[in-house]
Design a protein around this motif. Structure first.
Motif, short mmCIF file in Angstrom:
data_model
loop_
_atom_site.label_atom_id
_atom_site.label_comp_id
_atom_site.label_asym_id
_atom_site.label_seq_id
_atom_site.Cartn_x
_atom_site.Cartn_y
_atom_site.Cartn_z
N LEU A 1 9.12 5.90 -13.10
CA LEU A 1 9.76 5.60 -11.82
C LEU A 1 10.33 6.86 -11.18
CD1 LEU A 1 11.50 2.21 -12.61
CD2 LEU A 1 9.48 2.61 -11.21
N THR A 2 10.81 7.80 -11.99
CA THR A 2 11.32 9.06 -11.46
C THR A 2 10.19 9.87 -10.83
OG1 THR A 2 13.04 9.07 -13.16
CG2 THR A 2 12.61 11.15 -12.03
N ILE A 3 9.04 9.90 -11.48
CA ILE A 3 7.89 10.61 -10.92
C ILE A 3 7.44 9.95 -9.62
CG2 ILE A 3 5.45 11.11 -11.32
CD1 ILE A 3 6.20 11.52 -14.29
N ALA A 4 7.43 8.62 -9.58
CA ALA A 4 7.07 7.92 -8.36
C ALA A 4 8.05 8.23 -7.23
CB ALA A 4 7.02 6.42 -8.61
N ALA A 5 9.34 8.27 -7.54
CA ALA A 5 10.34 8.60 -6.53
C ALA A 5 10.17 10.03 -6.03
CB ALA A 5 11.74 8.39 -7.10
N ALA A 6 9.82 10.96 -6.92
CA ALA A 6 9.60 12.35 -6.50
C ALA A 6 8.40 12.44 -5.57
CB ALA A 6 9.39 13.22 -7.73
N PHE A 7 7.33 11.71 -5.87
CA PHE A 7 6.17 11.70 -4.97
C PHE A 7 6.50 11.09 -3.62
CE2 PHE A 7 3.23 12.06 -8.77
CZ PHE A 7 2.83 13.34 -8.45
N PHE A 8 7.33 10.05 -3.61
CA PHE A 8 7.75 9.46 -2.34
C PHE A 8 8.53 10.47 -1.51
CE2 PHE A 8 7.33 5.07 -4.26
CZ PHE A 8 6.23 4.76 -3.50
N MET A 9 9.42 11.23 -2.15
CA MET A 9 10.19 12.23 -1.42
C MET A 9 9.27 13.31 -0.82
SD MET A 9 13.25 11.33 -1.21
CE MET A 9 13.88 12.85 -0.54
N LEU A 10 8.30 13.73 -1.58
CA LEU A 10 7.35 14.73 -1.10
C LEU A 10 6.53 14.19 0.08
CD1 LEU A 10 6.22 17.58 -1.65
CD2 LEU A 10 4.53 16.49 -3.12
N SER A 11 6.10 12.95 -0.02
CA SER A 11 5.32 12.37 1.07
C SER A 11 6.19 12.10 2.29
CB SER A 11 4.61 11.10 0.60
OG SER A 11 5.54 10.16 0.15
N PHE A 12 7.47 11.78 2.10
CA PHE A 12 8.38 11.65 3.24
C PHE A 12 8.47 12.96 4.01
CE2 PHE A 12 10.75 7.90 1.39
CZ PHE A 12 10.49 7.07 2.45
N ILE A 13 8.55 14.07 3.30
CA ILE A 13 8.63 15.37 3.95
C ILE A 13 7.37 15.63 4.78
CG2 ILE A 13 8.67 17.86 3.51
CD1 ILE A 13 10.49 17.20 1.09
N PHE A 14 6.21 15.32 4.23
CA PHE A 14 4.96 15.54 4.96
C PHE A 14 4.84 14.66 6.19
CE2 PHE A 14 2.95 17.08 0.81
CZ PHE A 14 3.21 18.41 1.12
N THR A 15 5.24 13.40 6.08
CA THR A 15 5.10 12.52 7.24
C THR A 15 6.15 12.81 8.30
OG1 THR A 15 6.35 10.79 6.14
CG2 THR A 15 3.96 10.66 6.02
N ILE A 16 7.35 13.22 7.91
CA ILE A 16 8.35 13.61 8.90
C ILE A 16 7.87 14.85 9.65
CG2 ILE A 16 10.71 14.47 9.20
CD1 ILE A 16 10.51 11.45 8.67
N TYR A 17 7.25 15.77 8.92
CA TYR A 17 6.65 16.94 9.58
C TYR A 17 5.57 16.48 10.57
CZ TYR A 17 3.94 21.20 10.21
OH TYR A 17 3.26 22.25 10.76
N ARG A 18 4.78 15.50 10.19
CA ARG A 18 3.71 15.00 11.06
C ARG A 18 4.30 14.34 12.30
NH1 ARG A 18 -1.30 16.12 12.15
NH2 ARG A 18 -2.74 14.42 11.92
#
Length: 91
Positions: free
Chosen positions: A10-27
């Motif tokens: 679950l920690t790894i999944a949360a880390a991937f969500f944070m990374l993808s949030f950064i990419f989509t906010i940039y988009r």
């Protein structure tokens, strides 16, 4: 299943969500036109729902399911309204 393995997953999944949030906010911020921004917004709505599902798995607390339904409805309504009332970017 081992509790530490479950928590690590679950920690790894949360880390991937944070990374993808950064990419989509940039988009959303940099997107060259409104359709790119809309796709970023749809991705953000989907990730919020998935993050809430991860939260449910982590805490075993299902009180956020109503929040997930509201977010899904708002995401759908925003996508339809932008698609309906969108004007061409260059015109």
């Amino acid at each position: 299943m081992d509790n530490t393995l479950y928590t690590a997953g679950l920690t790894i999944a949360a880390a991937f969500f944070m990374l993808s949030f950064i990419f989509t906010i940039y988009r959303i911020i940099v997107g060259p036109n409104s359709i790119d921004r809309l796709l970023g917004l749809d991705g953000t709505v989907s990730m919020i729902q998935c993050s809430m599902a991860t939260y449910i798995c982590w805490t075993l607390d299902t009180t956020v399911t109503n929040f997930m339904m509201v977010i899904a409805l708002l995401g759908f309504i925003s996508s339809v309204s932008v698609a309906r009332f969108r004007k061409r970017d260059g015109a």
